[in-house]
Motif scaffolding. Sequence first.
Motif, PDB file in Angstrom:
ATOM      1  N   ARG A  77      -3.982   3.718  57.788  1.00  0.00           N
ATOM      2  CA  ARG A  77      -3.893   3.842  56.407  1.00  0.00           C
ATOM      3  C   ARG A  77      -3.741   2.343  55.899  1.00  0.00           C
ATOM      4  NH1 ARG A  77      -1.307   8.857  57.386  1.00  0.00           N
ATOM      5  NH2 ARG A  77      -2.669   9.881  58.809  1.00  0.00           N
ATOM      6  N   PHE A  78      -3.550   2.308  54.579  1.00  0.00           N
ATOM      7  CA  PHE A  78      -3.893   1.137  53.890  1.00  0.00           C
ATOM      8  C   PHE A  78      -2.492   0.374  53.860  1.00  0.00           C
ATOM      9  CE2 PHE A  78      -7.070   2.314  50.204  1.00  0.00           C
ATOM     10  CZ  PHE A  78      -7.973   2.668  51.338  1.00  0.00           C
ATOM     11  N   PRO A  79      -2.740  -1.141  54.424  1.00  0.00           N
ATOM     12  CA  PRO A  79      -1.635  -1.804  54.286  1.00  0.00           C
ATOM     13  C   PRO A  79      -0.539  -1.634  53.088  1.00  0.00           C
ATOM     14  CG  PRO A  79      -3.384  -3.064  54.550  1.00  0.00           C
ATOM     15  CD  PRO A  79      -3.974  -1.797  54.078  1.00  0.00           C
ATOM     16  N   ASP A  80       0.584  -1.655  53.162  1.00  0.00           N
ATOM     17  CA  ASP A  80       1.598  -1.703  52.093  1.00  0.00           C
ATOM     18  C   ASP A  80       1.526  -0.443  51.341  1.00  0.00           C
ATOM     19  OD1 ASP A  80       3.780  -3.186  50.585  1.00  0.00           O
ATOM     20  OD2 ASP A  80       2.545  -3.712  49.058  1.00  0.00           O
ATOM     21  N   ALA A  81       1.139   0.381  51.866  1.00  0.00           N
ATOM     22  CA  ALA A  81       1.036   1.804  51.323  1.00  0.00           C
ATOM     23  C   ALA A  81       2.312   2.287  50.778  1.00  0.00           C
ATOM     24  CB  ALA A  81       0.119   2.988  52.131  1.00  0.00           C
ATOM     25  N   PRO A  82       3.177   2.208  51.335  1.00  0.00           N
ATOM     26  CA  PRO A  82       4.573   2.762  50.896  1.00  0.00           C
ATOM     27  C   PRO A  82       4.932   2.143  49.447  1.00  0.00           C
ATOM     28  CG  PRO A  82       4.635   2.378  53.137  1.00  0.00           C
ATOM     29  CD  PRO A  82       3.593   1.704  52.657  1.00  0.00           C
ATOM     30  N   ASN A  83       4.529   0.979  49.183  1.00  0.00           N
ATOM     31  CA  ASN A  83       4.790   0.217  47.950  1.00  0.00           C
ATOM     32  C   ASN A  83       3.820   0.210  46.882  1.00  0.00           C
ATOM     33  OD1 ASN A  83       7.442  -0.814  48.767  1.00  0.00           O
ATOM     34  ND2 ASN A  83       6.269  -2.432  50.157  1.00  0.00           N
ATOM     35  N   GLN A  84       2.596   1.076  47.119  1.00  0.00           N
ATOM     36  CA  GLN A  84       1.374   1.028  46.304  1.00  0.00           C
ATOM     37  C   GLN A  84       1.020   2.410  46.019  1.00  0.00           C
ATOM     38  OE1 GLN A  84      -0.272  -1.520  45.168  1.00  0.00           O
ATOM     39  NE2 GLN A  84       0.116  -3.241  46.498  1.00  0.00           N
ATOM     40  N   PRO A  85       1.552   2.853  44.794  1.00  0.00           N
ATOM     41  CA  PRO A  85       1.411   4.475  44.506  1.00  0.00           C
ATOM     42  C   PRO A  85      -0.058   4.606  44.330  1.00  0.00           C
ATOM     43  CG  PRO A  85       2.170   3.159  42.760  1.00  0.00           C
ATOM     44  CD  PRO A  85       2.180   2.011  43.801  1.00  0.00           C
ATOM     45  N   ASP A  86      -1.190   3.765  44.072  1.00  0.00           N
ATOM     46  CA  ASP A  86      -2.473   4.370  44.116  1.00  0.00           C
ATOM     47  C   ASP A  86      -3.207   4.380  45.216  1.00  0.00           C
ATOM     48  OD1 ASP A  86      -2.069   4.601  41.488  1.00  0.00           O
ATOM     49  OD2 ASP A  86      -2.552   2.283  40.986  1.00  0.00           O
ATOM     50  N   PHE A  87      -2.402   3.946  46.472  1.00  0.00           N
ATOM     51  CA  PHE A  87      -3.139   4.009  47.845  1.00  0.00           C
ATOM     52  C   PHE A  87      -2.632   5.307  48.322  1.00  0.00           C
ATOM     53  CE2 PHE A  87      -2.647  -0.840  48.804  1.00  0.00           C
ATOM     54  CZ  PHE A  87      -3.956  -1.120  48.062  1.00  0.00           C
ATOM     55  N   PRO A  88      -3.599   5.581  49.284  1.00  0.00           N
ATOM     56  CA  PRO A  88      -3.610   6.837  49.918  1.00  0.00           C
ATOM     57  C   PRO A  88      -2.072   7.140  50.804  1.00  0.00           C
ATOM     58  CG  PRO A  88      -5.660   6.309  50.354  1.00  0.00           C
ATOM     59  CD  PRO A  88      -5.014   4.985  49.548  1.00  0.00           C
ATOM     60  N   SER A  89      -1.679   7.890  50.524  1.00  0.00           N
ATOM     61  CA  SER A  89      -0.019   8.127  51.166  1.00  0.00           C
ATOM     62  C   SER A  89       0.274   8.081  52.539  1.00  0.00           C
ATOM     63  CB  SER A  89       0.655   9.347  50.742  1.00  0.00           C
ATOM     64  OG  SER A  89       2.088   9.480  51.068  1.00  0.00           O
TER      65      SER A  89
END
Length: 367
Positions: free
Chosen positions: A321-333
Amino acid sequence: MTLVPRPFGRLEDGTPVEAVDLTGEAIAVTLTTLGAGIASLRTPDRNGHFGETVLPFTSLEERAACPPYCGASIGRFANRIAGGSFELDGTRHQLPRNHGANCLHGGPDGFDTRVWTIADLGTDPIPFVVFALDSPDGDAGFPGRLRVEARYALTGPGELTVEYSATTDRPTVVNLTNHAYFNLSADAGVGIEAHRLQIEADAMLPVDDGLVPTGEIRPVAGTAFDFREPRTFTENLQDCDDPQVLGQRGFDHCFVLRGGTTEAPRTIVRVEDARSGRRLDLLTTEPGLQLYSGHLLAAPEHGAPPAVVGGPTGFCLEPQRFPDAPNQPDFPSARLDPGRTCRQVAIYRFSKLDSAPDGGAAESRQS
């Protein structure tokens, strides 16, 4: 044939570590309960001689001397989380900060440091082993009790499939991957600069000084990150003045893979080493691929520009999954809720190139 775990050593506190050897057609893999990791992965070169295609270790002492995370399963959250914290359903969760101000690979006591249990193993219908780990609620600050399994199986000639699955009893975030260092030459004295890569990605995630994504999704066209056609590390780094590369002397970035998250694994990377005649195809279900060019494995040559890789002996391909996804609402969850299963699959498929780089017989230095 019956699979039987064998002793691999003991940790300082006396905890025993075991190894499991999987052998199939054109592949042999050694796995350890420490970090549910890959200790050895041997495949044949174009002449049929087997050699190591990862940075290996044969003891716990050797593993301790290896680069960080060598061959291990990474969790609870692979890669970086900015500021070592994230908010979920209105509650902020504080994590260890083990990489500057950020949390890296689940913190200093991540899954790579844990001794997993062997939940299952066998050879029917194919050689496989399943490692299991229970991570309690609040482990390293992450919410929810997490039950994780890592299944390694030899699913075809020259093919290793790694499947991670996880369930939780509370909403949480999860990102699992393997951190093997590859070198298809199977020669520890040869760098990886001439490996030719092709990555199915039209964009990448730029990072800040802490190697956390800025939130931008940047096209790779016309940059050193353009591996849409086969390119070597040297070709893409030569004369490169991109600040994203200069700061790292190479790559430590997440590529945005075509197709996003998929149910079935699809091919996203091809790596070729003309010297040995080996090829690696990587298939995954994941939306991102962290490419780490191993710049910390070797210092740059005296006087060399900082963008030069400097002769590293291994590189990482980490589907995730994308790094820092929990803090990036535009990234895949990366969210996981109770009643659901997080499933992340990677297939490492080794094969041979048809001919030597000079069109003749290639010299083999593997044993």
